[in-house]
Every structure is written in structure tokens, then in C-alpha cells.
Enzyme design. Sequence first.
Site, PDB file in Angstrom:
ATOM      1  CB  CYS A   1     -22.091  56.835   4.467  1.00  0.00           C
ATOM      2  SG  CYS A   1     -21.181  58.172   5.277  1.00  0.00           S
ATOM      3  CD  GLU A   7      -8.945  60.686  -7.853  1.00  0.00           C
ATOM      4  OE1 GLU A   7     -10.103  60.898  -7.493  1.00  0.00           O
ATOM      5  OE2 GLU A   7      -8.674  60.160  -8.953  1.00  0.00           O
ATOM      6  N   GLY A  37     -25.257  61.779   4.611  1.00  0.00           N
ATOM      7  CA  GLY A  37     -25.518  63.191   4.371  1.00  0.00           C
ATOM      8  C   GLY A  37     -24.985  64.057   5.500  1.00  0.00           C
ATOM      9  CE  LYS A  67      -9.093  58.853 -12.459  1.00  0.00           C
ATOM     10  NZ  LYS A  67      -9.570  60.090 -11.850  1.00  0.00           N
ATOM     11  CD  GLU A 116      -9.235  62.088 -14.854  1.00  0.00           C
ATOM     12  OE1 GLU A 116      -9.585  60.955 -14.467  1.00  0.00           O
ATOM     13  OE2 GLU A 116      -9.635  63.133 -14.305  1.00  0.00           O
ATOM     14  CG  HIS A 141       3.968  82.503 -18.192  1.00  0.00           C
ATOM     15  ND1 HIS A 141       4.446  83.763 -18.473  1.00  0.00           N
ATOM     16  CD2 HIS A 141       3.600  81.963 -19.386  1.00  0.00           C
ATOM     17  CE1 HIS A 141       4.356  83.991 -19.770  1.00  0.00           C
ATOM     18  NE2 HIS A 141       3.846  82.914 -20.352  1.00  0.00           N
ATOM     19  CD1 TRP A 166     -14.784  58.992   2.812  1.00  0.00           C
ATOM     20  CD2 TRP A 166     -16.063  60.798   3.110  1.00  0.00           C
ATOM     21  NE1 TRP A 166     -14.064  60.094   2.415  1.00  0.00           N
ATOM     22  CE2 TRP A 166     -14.817  61.207   2.583  1.00  0.00           C
ATOM     23  CE3 TRP A 166     -17.029  61.764   3.380  1.00  0.00           C
ATOM     24  CZ2 TRP A 166     -14.538  62.538   2.318  1.00  0.00           C
ATOM     25  CZ3 TRP A 166     -16.746  63.093   3.122  1.00  0.00           C
ATOM     26  CH2 TRP A 166     -15.503  63.464   2.589  1.00  0.00           C
ATOM     27  CE  LYS A 224     -16.921  55.606  -8.815  1.00  0.00           C
ATOM     28  NZ  LYS A 224     -15.718  55.809  -9.662  1.00  0.00           N
TER      29      LYS A 224
END
Length: 610
Positions: free
Chosen positions: A2, A490, A100, A487, A483, A506, A74, A605
Site C-alpha cells: 500500500c 498480468e 504490511g 507479462k 517472462e 511430455h 491493496w 507494484k
Amino acid sequence: MCGIVGAIADRDVVPVLIEGLKRLEYRGYDSAGIAVLDGEQVRRVRRTGRVSEMETAAQSEGFHARLGIGHTRWATHGGVTEANAHPHVSFGELAVVHNGIIENHDEQREALRARGYDFESQTDTEVIAHLIHFHQSQGADLLAAVQKAVHELVGAYAIAVVSKREPGRLIAARMGCPLLVGLGEGENFIASDVSAILQATRQVIFLEEGDTAEVTRESVRVFDASGVAIEREVHVSDVSLASLELGPYRHFMQKEIHEQPRAIADTIEAVMDANAFNALLFGADAENVLRDVEGVQILACGTSYYAGLTARYWIEAISGLPCSVEIASEYRYRKAVANPKHLIVTISQSGETLDTMEALKYAKSLGHDRTLSICNVPESAIPRASRLVYYTRAGAEIGVASTKAFTTQLVALFTLAATLAKLQNRLSVEQEGQYLDALRFLPGSVQHALNLEPQVTAWAERFAPKQHALFLGRGVHYPIALEGALKLKEISYIHAEAYPAGELKHGPLALVDAAMPVVVIAPNDTLLEKVKSNMQEVRARGGELFVFTDEDSQFGPSEGVHVIRAPRHVGVLSPVVHAIPVQLLAYHAALARGTDVDKPRNLAKSVTVE
């Protein structure tokens, strides 16, 4: 996860609080609120959604004050509701904002209920407000009440507190979550990120673990965990306001993608100036720390973890040292076998990632004293806890989905691999020159990759209606596939998975059909022919291929196979160049789907909670 901002001044601080929250919104955007001391009362306004909605409410209700705190959330404890939004108030007398997680909030809540406190929210933060109020009611002043309260809390926190009983001061405290104090002329500030207060000051004090701070208009006093007054160094931030503005771009993610040539050039500037891979790049004591290491252990989360996976290929191939890479949140909870001659490398954009910080503490408790941090934020917690540090010079990264932080981490890790090789006498003068040339030309190659944006945009239109995608890569390009998948999911919310291309048969091949696009990272390296065989497996099942390759690969598009060519193969640093088109694909797919690119749902973030 936050954002916190606070101010005390001889002017109206409400505009400062709101502007600060807008700067911090990348850290959390479920809800926002401010609490101010207006005359003899604590006034509060909160709204779910974005800061702009809370700002409208504050203006309509005529908020003005010379002391206040603000928060953008958040959600962790409790849903996204106005009742759960910060600030939280106790008996209308005292307001708290908190970043926190308080782990013993349940037992504290029961104890406070027994003392007559009622709870209006589902949050752990309301426990803090009532606990501080309780200590005030027992005769403690605000500073002492906060210090007593935090000693009863288990977990991570950054908090700011105001009380109508003491309208001339603001109290702050931190443990495990970032918090700083900004110094002004006749006014002072607190924030979880320097960007929140750049409008007012560049002089900051970074609070250490366990610190509390008493902030008035005229002074700042800092106390350590034992309550002893202590001097903390004043730093002058070099973050520019321009770096926090969008400029001509639609989104911060787009801006940060296009800033990568400059960010990479800035990150390798010291290497280029020295024209050598010098241990001093990592700190004054680096040669002693690095010379006789017997292996490397990398600890990181998310995108930084994928940077570490890429580095493993470089470190083992170039330096000959064994390298392992582990997700920080897993490492910290297992019984690891320590070798004190292994170098512990932690990677974090913010330098405050809680899981990575705790993993570093755990490694040190096992006897590891050879520690190196790769980080983008000077003076953040993880670099301060490490013997060595290499700062990536990516500048402020606001978009939640990391882009320039990732590619600058890659070049920092490549620099580490080459430096270790040199110290191990495994890097010839000729090879060092070749690697330096590769770094020197890298920003230009990245710019050429950015010029592929129109072609990638056309692909993104085809991706937009899809619900699933596969990404494939081999060798050092497999982490780039990981990655790329991260992305895409996300910011576009398209479910995506990545696999080593050789693993396709496989299991994952069962998913392939005409509705499942398959993205392949296929540069012209020693594994290209193997990747081509894997591509044929996809085509044989009716799958549609989207292939990122380069000019040297000697194959082109065909039915069901779409090809975009990056510049000529750039050799060992090819993963950096191929990271660019997968970033662009995710960005433009998200645009086509109409999602919030910079603030994807459920994410924030800086991850400072477990």
C-alpha cells in the site's frame, strides 16, 4: 503493498496528501482515504476505487488542514469496502494508516474487545488504532503509545498516526515495510516512497527496522527499536519529477518499455567507463568477497526470479561456477544446506520485497556472509543488508508489470557473470573485449527491437479474443518465455504458460489446437534446429505459431506460422533483446482487450507482504 503519505505544515496539506497518493497509486488502488486534524476534530474521507474518487469527495466536503495522513490500499485483510479502507480511527480521536500485515491481529483483537473496543472493519489495521488509543488512555503521550503498541505487534508494518490530543505532531514507525521522512522548511513529511513527496522536498531520512519518528513542523526526532534517540543520515533524492510523468505515452508501461535503451545504457555506464569487468563495480570490498567463491545462490521473486534463471546460464557457462536459483518465499521456509563460500545474490526492483528480504536474513543466519544485492532503489532495505550491491539505473518504474527493471537486471547479472569469470581466470582478454562490445552495442539492438512495435501490435489483435496461450523457449531463452507468459497474464488476463520447448511432447502438447496460440522464442543459436522440430509438433496438431526470431535464422512465415524478426542475432545477450517483443505483445494485447495496463486487477507494484 500500500501507499502512505503524511504531512505537517503551516499551509493546507490536503493537496499534498492527494497528490502524494496519486504518485503512490501504483502500490495499491483498491481504495484510498485521508484523515486530517481540522480544529478540534479528526475528519476522514474514504472511497473504494481510485484516488480521484476520494479526491472528489474531499473537495466536496471542504477538507482543509495543516496536519494529515493518507493511504492508498491493496487489500489483504478484508474485502474492498469503504469500511476496510484506511485511515482507521479509534473513538474519533486517533487515526492510523498502515502498510504490511499484523500476524497476531486476532489475539490482539480479542484482548481489545475485552477492554471495550468495538471493531467496524475486517482489517488488522484497526487493531493498531485501538491499541495505540488504549495506551494513550493509560496516560502515555502519542509517541510513547505508538512505541508501546508496536512492541506488542508481530508482523510487518509501516504506520503513521495522528491524534487530536496532540495536534502538533505526527508519529511514524516501521518494521519490514519501507517508510521515510521528508524534510522541508517549516514543514515535514512521511511517505512509503520518495515519489509521494518530491513535490515538496528532496531531502529524506530512511527509517531503519524498528525505528519510530516524531515529526513536527520544526523538527524530526528518530528513535531506534529500544527507544533511544538516534541520528539517521539525510539523503538527497535524485529521482526527477519528469520521470514520474507520462509525457507523450498512453501508459507508464509503454513509457517504460521505450525507456529501455537509455536505462540499459545508464546501467552499464560504469562498465563502459572502466572498459573492463572490474570487481569494484560491486563495492570496495568486492574483490575479497568474490575472488574465491565456490558457487552462486540467487534468491528472487516474480520477474526478478526469471532474471535469475537467465543468469544461471551465463554464470555457469562463463564463470564455470555452479549456480542455483530459488524463489525467495520457498527458500526461506526450507532447511537449506549452507556453503559459506557461496555468493548469495538477491534481486529486487524495489529493494523492499519482503520475501526476498526475509530470504536474505535466513541465508545470513545460516552463515552466508558473501551477499550481493541487485536493486533499482538506492538506500532501500535489501541493499543496506548486503555486503555488495549493483544498482540498476532504470529510473522510477511505475507500471505494475516490470519491464525496464527486468532488462537492467539482466545486464547487471551478465556483468556479474563476466566479473566472476575474470576473477576465476576463465575470461581471456579477447573474450572480455567481445563481451564489452556486446554490452556497448546492446542499447542500439534494443532500440531496433522496439521498432518492431507495429508488427507486434498486429499480432496482439489476434491474441485479444484468446483465453489461453503457450510460450516456448530453449536454453537461455526459456526464462524469456516464462517472462513473456507472466507479462501476458498480468495485464491482459489471458491465461498463459511457458515451457522449455523440449518438454512440449511430455504433456503440454495435449493443450494445442487451433484456438491455442503458441509463442516461440527462436533466435539463431545452437538450439534453433531443436526448436524448429518442436514447432513442427505444434503445426502437426493444428496449432498456430507466433515466432520471435532474428535476421540470421534462415526461416520465414508459412501457413499457420507467423514470424517477426528482431535485429541480427546479438549472441550471448540475445535474451535481453528478445524480452522486448514479448513485453510489447502483452502491452498491446491488453490494450486490445481494454484492461487497465498500469494497474492490473489484484496486483500492486511493491510486494511488502507475504
